[in-house]
Design an enzyme around this catalytic site. Structure first.
Site, PDB file in Angstrom:
ATOM      1  CG  LEU A 181      58.855   7.593  13.350  1.00 49.33           C
ATOM      2  CD1 LEU A 181      58.617   6.244  14.014  1.00 49.33           C
ATOM      3  CD2 LEU A 181      58.945   7.425  11.842  1.00 49.33           C
ATOM      4  N   GLY A 182      56.483  11.386  14.604  1.00 44.72           N
ATOM      5  CA  GLY A 182      55.258  12.089  14.952  1.00 44.72           C
ATOM      6  C   GLY A 182      55.451  12.987  16.150  1.00 44.72           C
ATOM      7  N   GLY A 210      53.025  14.869  18.994  1.00 44.52           N
ATOM      8  CA  GLY A 210      51.681  14.975  19.528  1.00 44.52           C
ATOM      9  C   GLY A 210      51.587  16.002  20.632  1.00 44.52           C
ATOM     10  N   GLY A 211      50.423  16.020  21.293  1.00 46.42           N
ATOM     11  CA  GLY A 211      50.207  16.989  22.361  1.00 46.42           C
ATOM     12  C   GLY A 211      51.104  16.766  23.551  1.00 46.42           C
ATOM     13  CB  VAL A 219      56.905   8.875  18.266  1.00 48.05           C
ATOM     14  CG1 VAL A 219      57.343   7.450  17.931  1.00 48.05           C
ATOM     15  CG2 VAL A 219      55.859   8.854  19.385  1.00 48.05           C
ATOM     16  CE  LYS A 273      54.278   9.724  23.729  1.00 44.57           C
ATOM     17  NZ  LYS A 273      52.843   9.356  23.757  1.00 44.57           N
ATOM     18  CG  ASP A 313      43.353  11.827  21.909  1.00 52.02           C
ATOM     19  OD1 ASP A 313      42.248  12.259  21.499  1.00 52.02           O
ATOM     20  OD2 ASP A 313      44.448  12.300  21.542  1.00 52.02           O
TER      21      ASP A 313
END
Length: 297
Positions: free
Chosen positions: A30-31, A33-34, A38, A59, A156
């Site tokens: 789904l994603g 990130g840094g 996920v 995650k 963030d």
């Protein structure tokens, strides 16, 4: 977090097992990130008992952090801190688990549907209409004010970490969050020296100069986000301090003085909290706008 209109490429590194902890069937990314990745996953245990909503978001840490000896502690810290926050505008987490076969730590959370605010920015090049923007602003600032009152900093605040769904907005991704005091201050966390991940377009100027994260710097990030939504597209990003820019076209004049205070480059002049900014965004009386205008001078 479910984003049916956007597909993500598989993360780099060796693939995860298709089944984690004998229970969670990974479906797609789904994603990325840094800090983490996920996945959309099915909870086969709940599915076996007839649960109609058996899908979750799952995650794991990203490739560059996973080999660290304290990687599982950092992931647990994010899970524990997010679990501590119980608010309708904050993502809900379910459980922290370890797949012993693959030695993979992960946690599960609600699978949200909708779009992130960075997608909304792309869809609204002329700005988000006030009747749409107002509930977004109130929901985001409600969540931010709540977590600040709990002694937590998100770390963030940016459009990509706010989901807009049918029931309003949700703030998620607390991977860079910090606890200001007990009972959560003893949790392990990433230090700025070890992992610098400020998003420049939404980072307060003092953060980029090495100052510590603060509630004031998060108010600045939220104000930048709202400014961009009201202005439209990403025209303001990278264009210097937004406090020098004109009032955005979709923002009522009575709201601009408070937002201008929140956009102050000098943290000493940023004398506004998330709760106060929320009040200004819902205020119908010009007297409050004049009060914030006086504070901005």
């Amino acid at each position: 977090m479910e984003q049916p209109l956007q597909s993500c490429d598989p993360p780099p590194g060796p693939p995860l097992p298709a089944l984690l902890a004998g229970r969670y069937r990974l479906e797609r990314v789904l994603g990325v990130g840094g800090m983490g990745v996920v996945y959309r996953a099915r909870d086969l245990l709940h599915e076996q008992f007839g649960e109609p909503r058996s899908q979750v978001a799952l995650k794991v840490l990203g490739e560059h952090l996973a080999p660290s000896q304290d990687a599982h502690l950092l992931l647990y810290s994010e899970f524990s801190l997010t679990r501590y926050l119980r608010h309708e505008r904050v993502v809900r987490v379910f459980s922290f688990e370890v797949d012993t076969t693959g030695e993979v730590a992960f946690f599960t959370m609600e699978l949200m549907s909708g779009m992130t605010l960075d997608q909304l920015l792309l869809n609204c090049p002329r700005g988000v209409p006030w009747q749409v923007l107002r509930p977004i602003a109130l929901g985001l600032l409600d969540a931010l004010g709540y977590i600040h009152r709990q002694g937590v900093l998100h770390g963030d605040v940016k459009p990509g970490n706010v989901m807009l769904g049918a029931d309003g907005v949700r703030l998620f991704d607390f991977g860079l969050a910090q606890a200001l005091g007990p009972p959560l201050s003893g949790l392990p966390a990433l230090s700025p020296q070890r992992f610098t991940a400020w998003t420049p377009a939404y980072a307060a100027p003092e953060l980029l100069e090495g100052a510590p994260l603060s509630a004031s710097s998060e108010v600045y990030g939220a104000a930048c986000l709202l400014y961009d939504l009201a202005l439209g597209g990403r025209a303001a990003q990278g264009a210097g301090p937004r406090s020098r820019l004109a009032p955005p076209r979709q923002l009522p004049r009575r709201c601009w003085p408070a937002l201008r205070v929140a956009l102050s480059v000098d943290p000493q002049r940023r004398t506004i909290t998330a709760d106060e900014l929320q009040a200004a965004m819902q205020c119908e009386h010009s007297v409050v706008g004049r009060w914030f205008a006086d504070r901005a001078r």
